[in-house]
Motif scaffolding. Structure first.
Motif, PDB file in Angstrom:
ATOM      1  N   ALA A  46       0.971  -1.087  -0.074  1.00  0.00           N
ATOM      2  CA  ALA A  46       0.132  -0.191   0.170  1.00  0.00           C
ATOM      3  C   ALA A  46       0.815   1.277  -0.137  1.00  0.00           C
ATOM      4  CB  ALA A  46      -0.897   0.102   1.157  1.00  0.00           C
ATOM      5  N   ILE A  47       2.021   1.107   0.597  1.00  0.00           N
ATOM      6  CA  ILE A  47       2.961   2.241   0.639  1.00  0.00           C
ATOM      7  C   ILE A  47       3.992   1.859   0.005  1.00  0.00           C
ATOM      8  CG2 ILE A  47       4.158   3.847   2.233  1.00  0.00           C
ATOM      9  CD1 ILE A  47       1.781   3.730   4.046  1.00  0.00           C
ATOM     10  N   PHE A  48       4.625   2.577  -0.680  1.00  0.00           N
ATOM     11  CA  PHE A  48       6.004   2.169  -1.347  1.00  0.00           C
ATOM     12  C   PHE A  48       7.342   2.771  -0.787  1.00  0.00           C
ATOM     13  CE2 PHE A  48       9.381   3.108  -4.517  1.00  0.00           C
ATOM     14  CZ  PHE A  48       9.674   1.996  -4.801  1.00  0.00           C
ATOM     15  N   THR A  49       8.013   1.838  -0.344  1.00  0.00           N
ATOM     16  CA  THR A  49       9.404   2.105   0.228  1.00  0.00           C
ATOM     17  C   THR A  49      10.340   1.298  -0.528  1.00  0.00           C
ATOM     18  OG1 THR A  49       8.657   2.287   2.332  1.00  0.00           O
ATOM     19  CG2 THR A  49      10.692   2.036   2.164  1.00  0.00           C
ATOM     20  N   PRO A  50      11.276   1.805  -1.183  1.00  0.00           N
ATOM     21  CA  PRO A  50      12.173   1.147  -2.059  1.00  0.00           C
ATOM     22  C   PRO A  50      13.220   0.168  -0.952  1.00  0.00           C
ATOM     23  CG  PRO A  50      12.697   3.649  -2.448  1.00  0.00           C
ATOM     24  CD  PRO A  50      11.660   3.416  -1.237  1.00  0.00           C
ATOM     25  N   VAL A  78      14.304  -4.944  -8.903  1.00  0.00           N
ATOM     26  CA  VAL A  78      13.515  -5.166  -7.850  1.00  0.00           C
ATOM     27  C   VAL A  78      12.312  -4.653  -7.553  1.00  0.00           C
ATOM     28  CG1 VAL A  78      15.476  -6.405  -6.499  1.00  0.00           C
ATOM     29  CG2 VAL A  78      14.753  -3.976  -5.982  1.00  0.00           C
ATOM     30  N   ALA A  79      12.343  -3.441  -8.376  1.00  0.00           N
ATOM     31  CA  ALA A  79      11.154  -2.440  -8.243  1.00  0.00           C
ATOM     32  C   ALA A  79      11.270  -1.403  -9.385  1.00  0.00           C
ATOM     33  CB  ALA A  79      11.105  -1.727  -7.018  1.00  0.00           C
ATOM     34  N   ALA A  80       9.991  -0.999  -9.654  1.00  0.00           N
ATOM     35  CA  ALA A  80      10.058   0.227 -10.802  1.00  0.00           C
ATOM     36  C   ALA A  80       8.621   1.161 -10.310  1.00  0.00           C
ATOM     37  CB  ALA A  80       9.596  -0.250 -12.082  1.00  0.00           C
ATOM     38  N   ALA A  81       9.138   2.495 -10.665  1.00  0.00           N
ATOM     39  CA  ALA A  81       7.999   3.581 -10.278  1.00  0.00           C
ATOM     40  C   ALA A  81       7.992   4.515 -11.456  1.00  0.00           C
ATOM     41  CB  ALA A  81       8.533   3.962  -8.892  1.00  0.00           C
ATOM     42  N   MET A  82       6.718   5.133 -11.306  1.00  0.00           N
ATOM     43  CA  MET A  82       6.452   6.765 -12.084  1.00  0.00           C
ATOM     44  C   MET A  82       6.074   7.348 -10.632  1.00  0.00           C
ATOM     45  SD  MET A  82       4.302   5.186 -15.176  1.00  0.00           S
ATOM     46  CE  MET A  82       3.629   6.899 -15.403  1.00  0.00           C
ATOM     47  N   PRO A  83       7.210   7.803 -10.146  1.00  0.00           N
ATOM     48  CA  PRO A  83       6.835   8.648  -8.668  1.00  0.00           C
ATOM     49  C   PRO A  83       5.783   9.750  -8.788  1.00  0.00           C
ATOM     50  CG  PRO A  83       9.117   8.159  -8.801  1.00  0.00           C
ATOM     51  CD  PRO A  83       8.498   7.746 -10.282  1.00  0.00           C
ATOM     52  N   LEU A  84       5.942  10.508  -9.958  1.00  0.00           N
ATOM     53  CA  LEU A  84       4.908  11.678  -9.953  1.00  0.00           C
ATOM     54  C   LEU A  84       3.615  11.372 -10.056  1.00  0.00           C
ATOM     55  CD1 LEU A  84       7.225  14.070 -11.928  1.00  0.00           C
ATOM     56  CD2 LEU A  84       6.812  13.878  -9.382  1.00  0.00           C
ATOM     57  N   ASP A  85       3.359  10.147 -10.433  1.00  0.00           N
ATOM     58  CA  ASP A  85       2.161   9.681 -10.828  1.00  0.00           C
ATOM     59  C   ASP A  85       1.753   8.638  -9.802  1.00  0.00           C
ATOM     60  OD1 ASP A  85       1.730  10.926 -13.375  1.00  0.00           O
ATOM     61  OD2 ASP A  85       3.346   9.444 -14.389  1.00  0.00           O
ATOM     62  N   ASN A  86       2.312   8.327  -8.707  1.00  0.00           N
ATOM     63  CA  ASN A  86       2.131   7.467  -7.696  1.00  0.00           C
ATOM     64  C   ASN A  86       1.817   6.188  -8.130  1.00  0.00           C
ATOM     65  OD1 ASN A  86       1.893   7.376  -4.958  1.00  0.00           O
ATOM     66  ND2 ASN A  86      -0.076   7.236  -4.937  1.00  0.00           N
ATOM     67  N   PHE A  87       2.773   5.724  -8.954  1.00  0.00           N
ATOM     68  CA  PHE A  87       2.786   4.340  -9.661  1.00  0.00           C
ATOM     69  C   PHE A  87       3.840   3.555  -9.021  1.00  0.00           C
ATOM     70  CE2 PHE A  87       3.609   1.445 -12.754  1.00  0.00           C
ATOM     71  CZ  PHE A  87       2.222   0.415 -13.055  1.00  0.00           C
ATOM     72  N   ARG A  89       5.852  -0.469  -8.557  1.00  0.00           N
ATOM     73  CA  ARG A  89       5.611  -1.825  -8.716  1.00  0.00           C
ATOM     74  C   ARG A  89       6.937  -2.575  -8.032  1.00  0.00           C
ATOM     75  NH1 ARG A  89       1.193  -0.930  -8.918  1.00  0.00           N
ATOM     76  NH2 ARG A  89      -0.260  -1.424 -10.508  1.00  0.00           N
ATOM     77  N   VAL A  90       6.526  -3.524  -7.185  1.00  0.00           N
ATOM     78  CA  VAL A  90       7.703  -4.306  -6.619  1.00  0.00           C
ATOM     79  C   VAL A  90       7.762  -5.649  -6.657  1.00  0.00           C
ATOM     80  CG1 VAL A  90       8.875  -4.595  -4.246  1.00  0.00           C
ATOM     81  CG2 VAL A  90       7.802  -2.532  -4.601  1.00  0.00           C
ATOM     82  N   ILE A  91       8.755  -6.329  -7.003  1.00  0.00           N
ATOM     83  CA  ILE A  91       8.618  -7.681  -7.444  1.00  0.00           C
ATOM     84  C   ILE A  91       8.683  -8.388  -5.985  1.00  0.00           C
ATOM     85  CG2 ILE A  91      10.125  -9.780  -8.462  1.00  0.00           C
ATOM     86  CD1 ILE A  91      11.111  -7.576 -10.328  1.00  0.00           C
ATOM     87  N   SER A  92       7.646  -9.105  -5.535  1.00  0.00           N
ATOM     88  CA  SER A  92       7.451  -9.528  -4.334  1.00  0.00           C
ATOM     89  C   SER A  92       8.547 -10.470  -3.844  1.00  0.00           C
ATOM     90  CB  SER A  92       6.142 -10.026  -4.343  1.00  0.00           C
ATOM     91  OG  SER A  92       5.119  -9.231  -4.686  1.00  0.00           O
ATOM     92  N   SER A  93       9.063 -11.200  -4.582  1.00  0.00           N
ATOM     93  CA  SER A  93      10.071 -12.155  -4.238  1.00  0.00           C
ATOM     94  C   SER A  93      11.311 -11.497  -3.860  1.00  0.00           C
ATOM     95  CB  SER A  93      10.403 -13.160  -5.328  1.00  0.00           C
ATOM     96  OG  SER A  93      10.879 -12.392  -6.575  1.00  0.00           O
ATOM     97  N   SER A  94      11.555 -10.402  -4.249  1.00  0.00           N
ATOM     98  CA  SER A  94      12.866  -9.456  -3.910  1.00  0.00           C
ATOM     99  C   SER A  94      12.744  -9.012  -2.501  1.00  0.00           C
ATOM    100  CB  SER A  94      12.824  -8.191  -4.757  1.00  0.00           C
ATOM    101  OG  SER A  94      11.845  -7.253  -4.700  1.00  0.00           O
ATOM    102  N   LEU A  95      11.460  -9.074  -2.204  1.00  0.00           N
ATOM    103  CA  LEU A  95      11.256  -8.467  -0.442  1.00  0.00           C
ATOM    104  C   LEU A  95      11.754  -9.763   0.396  1.00  0.00           C
ATOM    105  CD1 LEU A  95       7.802  -6.804  -0.782  1.00  0.00           C
ATOM    106  CD2 LEU A  95       9.914  -5.803  -0.933  1.00  0.00           C
ATOM    107  N   THR A  96      11.733 -10.969  -0.170  1.00  0.00           N
ATOM    108  CA  THR A  96      12.135 -11.993   0.999  1.00  0.00           C
ATOM    109  C   THR A  96      13.387 -12.437   0.636  1.00  0.00           C
ATOM    110  OG1 THR A  96      11.465 -13.569  -0.791  1.00  0.00           O
ATOM    111  CG2 THR A  96       9.806 -12.921   0.807  1.00  0.00           C
TER     112      THR A  96
END
Length: 97
Positions: A46-50, A78-87, A89-96
């Motif tokens: 819900a909240i993006f944190t690199p 591991v992640a990509a973003a369009m920060p000014l558009d609040n978009f 995406r995080v590759i979930s497996s990278s979080l583990t």
């Protein structure tokens, strides 16, 4: 094109731009699109944190104040973003890992 890798805890294909890595604009765009495809259908935070220890690569649009970013760890996206558009995406497996 200039090179700059930024370690920060802080997107759309553009026709012209500057990439802050050794990637070409086309390569960066392909990488960004790959992350989007890899995260399709995955639940997103819900909240993006690199991810910790990730390096942010950024493609700046020369025609307007917009940019897209991809975060990599050990050369893997591991992640990509369009920060000014609040978009984001995080590759979930990278979080583990």
């Amino acid at each position: 094109m200039h090179t700059r890798n930024v370690n920060v805890k802080t997107a759309a294909q553009e026709s012209t731009g500057r990439c802050d890595s050794n990637l070409t604009v086309a390569q960066f765009t392909d990488l960004f699109c790959w992350v989007l495809a890899a995260t399709e259908g995955e639940p997103q935070p819900a909240i993006f944190t690199p991810p910790a220890n990730a390096t942010e690569l950024t493609l700046m649009n020369d025609d307007c104040p917009d940019y897209i970013s991809v975060w990599v760890i050990d050369g893997r996206p591991v992640a990509a973003a369009m920060p000014l558009d609040n978009f984001h995406r995080v590759i979930s497996s990278s979080l583990t890992h």
